[in-house]
Motif scaffolding. Structure first.
Motif: not given
Length: 203
Positions: A106-129
């Motif tokens: 969330k910290e490193v990709y903060a700008n991308l996450i903010r942008y995603w929320k502003s243009v996309c109506d689908v949540p983003a997920y963290v899916v560890p492997v």
């Protein structure tokens, strides 16, 4: 790939890997691939991101990836899914610190996450492997002038990857929810239960 969902239902998946070199050298080509995708998966080297400071951020091309996705989504009405997939998570699963990995993403990709929320109506997920299974990250060291990541055996000392199918389950679940057919509620319920059971195990 053809994925069988039910007796008379299959979903066709087209998986395209975008090498880091393509992002660095030809952003236009990479952006077009992302623009045409339904699900975007960001593969993350977890030890690098979590324990190697700024070098780890550069290693994961975090800014380049963020710039790529923003370029691909510019001017679009976005209905894609975004998955952050931290790999080599064994150490953090074993010491129960996966929440720190999520916070770091969330910290490193903060700008991308903010942008995603502003243009996309689908949540983003963290899916560890767990890419390696009983082999977990130990430390970084310099060898021959090059920084090397070292790993150590734990547990039963087997190569036993875990959860590697989960990003695809999310991708399939996303597509299932966009399709209408008889018994849709039953099918969606089965996939969502698998997803939530997985989340309960790690977070």
């Amino acid at each position: 790939y053809n994925v069988t969902i039910g007796k008379n239902l299959k979903i066709e998946l087209h998986c395209i890997d975008i090498p880091g070199e393509t992002i660095d050298g030809n952003m236009t080509v990479a952006a077009e691939l992302v623009k045409n995708a339904d699900v975007v998966i960001i593969a993350i080297d977890t030890p690098q991101l979590q324990e190697n400071g700024y070098k780890g951020v550069v290693f994961n091309r975090a800014k380049n990836v963020s710039d790529l996705i923003e370029a691909a989504l510019a001017g679009q009405n976005c209905s894609k899914q975004l998955l952050f997939v931290p790999m080599k998570c064994e150490k953090y699963v074993h010491n129960k610190s996966m929440s720190k990995i999520v916070s770091r993403i969330k910290e490193v990709y903060a700008n991308l996450i903010r942008y995603w929320k502003s243009v996309c109506d689908v949540p983003a997920y963290v899916v560890p492997v767990q890419t390696l299974g009983d082999l977990e990250f130990s430390h970084f060291a310099t060898k021959g002038g090059v920084q090397v990541a070292y790993y150590k055996y734990v547990g039963n000392k087997n190569y036993s990857p875990r959860w590697c199918e989960q990003p695809m389950i999310y991708a399939i679940n996303f597509q299932i929810n966009r399709i209408s057919w008889p018994n849709a509620e039953e099918i969606v319920s089965k996939w969502e239960q698998a997803r939530y059971n997985f989340l309960d195990k790690i977070l």
